[in-house]
Enzyme design. Structure first.
Site, PDB file in Angstrom:
ATOM      1  N   ASP A  16     -16.206 -30.856 -17.376  1.00 43.82           N
ATOM      2  CA  ASP A  16     -14.799 -30.437 -16.805  1.00 43.82           C
ATOM      3  C   ASP A  16     -14.449 -31.991 -16.242  1.00 43.82           C
ATOM      4  O   ASP A  16     -15.368 -32.560 -15.486  1.00 43.82           O
ATOM      5  CB  ASP A  16     -14.832 -29.407 -15.761  1.00 43.82           C
ATOM      6  CG  ASP A  16     -13.500 -28.921 -15.576  1.00 43.82           C
ATOM      7  OD1 ASP A  16     -12.524 -29.043 -16.084  1.00 43.82           O
ATOM      8  OD2 ASP A  16     -13.321 -28.689 -14.238  1.00 43.82           O
ATOM      9  N   ASP A  29     -11.680 -32.401 -13.275  1.00 45.69           N
ATOM     10  CA  ASP A  29     -11.210 -32.125 -11.800  1.00 45.69           C
ATOM     11  C   ASP A  29     -12.162 -31.082 -11.051  1.00 45.69           C
ATOM     12  O   ASP A  29     -12.554 -30.266 -11.583  1.00 45.69           O
ATOM     13  CB  ASP A  29      -9.922 -31.601 -11.794  1.00 45.69           C
ATOM     14  CG  ASP A  29      -8.712 -32.360 -12.227  1.00 45.69           C
ATOM     15  OD1 ASP A  29      -8.715 -33.297 -11.752  1.00 45.69           O
ATOM     16  OD2 ASP A  29      -8.216 -31.918 -13.347  1.00 45.69           O
ATOM     17  N   ASP A  69     -16.526 -26.366 -12.600  1.00 42.58           N
ATOM     18  CA  ASP A  69     -16.611 -25.876 -11.152  1.00 42.58           C
ATOM     19  C   ASP A  69     -15.669 -24.640 -10.952  1.00 42.58           C
ATOM     20  O   ASP A  69     -15.489 -24.128  -9.753  1.00 42.58           O
ATOM     21  CB  ASP A  69     -15.802 -26.930 -10.189  1.00 42.58           C
ATOM     22  CG  ASP A  69     -14.554 -27.183 -10.400  1.00 42.58           C
ATOM     23  OD1 ASP A  69     -14.162 -27.176 -11.618  1.00 42.58           O
ATOM     24  OD2 ASP A  69     -13.666 -27.349  -9.520  1.00 42.58           O
TER      25      ASP A  69
END
Length: 232
Positions: free
Chosen positions: A26, A28, A178
């Site tokens: 991922d 961000d 996250d």
């Protein structure tokens, strides 16, 4: 603060485990720390489209990993917020920071022969522009945005598309995210899911409850799971 590690293998590779050939990240909260920029862009977009009052960025952050228009639908906010949000995100892009240890991680993974890709909730053009500005784009063979698949996260489409482009089977890849949406996308594609805690997440309990296969406190922890690819 110390978080529990679901799986922290020894530095030696487990001979019974498949050798991983690819890592899907991922963007961000994993590769870049963009939360301050997102918060400012979101506040400006909210003020322009909705009006006065505090922008509900903390609620927005809980949905990260999803495509921006999908988050607007979930939050019952106007889709018209996307244009000023994207505009301000581009304007503020120079303030985005790469997390400590990430560049070194990418260098080591590439040196070990692993193939790298990004699967992000951002649009593909915005993600590629940001990575290019940060000098990270050459590390990744493919950068896939949520606008480039039929169903964005938490559906598995974006991870499956990355696997197809990389020509790597699910059992030889790992996805680092996250947010619960990242983990769900990886799990749906049959890929080992790893939770990144170096941001840290807005809600660690919610992330751990999503059932990651691995929990990583810092970028370098990933190296124990990704030994050199034989023959590369």
């Amino acid at each position: 603060m110390t978080f529990p590690i679901v799986d922290r293998p020894d530095t030696g590779a487990d001979p019974s485990a498949p050798v991983r050939h690819a890592v899907i990240f991922d963007l961000d909260g994993v590769v870049v720390d963009s939360f301050a920029v997102m918060s400012e862009a979101f506040a400006i977009a909210y003020a322009e489209v909705v009006g006065d009052g505090p922008a509900p960025f903390e609620e927005y952050r809980r949905h990260l990993g999803r495509y921006f228009p999908d988050i607007m639908r979930i939050m019952d906010l106007p889709l018209a917020m996307e244009e000023p949000f994207v505009r301000e995100s581009y304007r503020l892009a120079s303030q985005v920071q790469v997390f400590d240890g990430v560049t070194e991680l990418l260098l080591t993974l590439r040196a070990r022969g692993l193939r790298l890709a990004i699967a992000t909730g951002k649009s593909g053009p915005r993600a590629r522009s940001l990575l290019d500005d940060l000098g990270l784009l050459p590390f990744f063979e493919h950068v896939i945005g949520s606008d480039e698949v039929a169903r964005p996260k938490p559906a598995p489409d974006i991870v499956r598309h990355a696997l197809s482009l990389l020509d790597v089977p699910p059992e030889r890849a790992i996805m680092i995210g996250d947010a619960p949406t990242d983990l769900a996308s990886a799990q749906g594609a049959g890929v080992t899911s790893a939770a990144a805690l170096w941001a840290p997440p807005d809600d660690v309990g919610e992330l751990l409850a999503a059932g990651p296969d691995v929990v990583l406190e810092r970028p370098a922890d990933l190296l124990a799971l990704c030994p050199s690819v034989p023959g590369r």
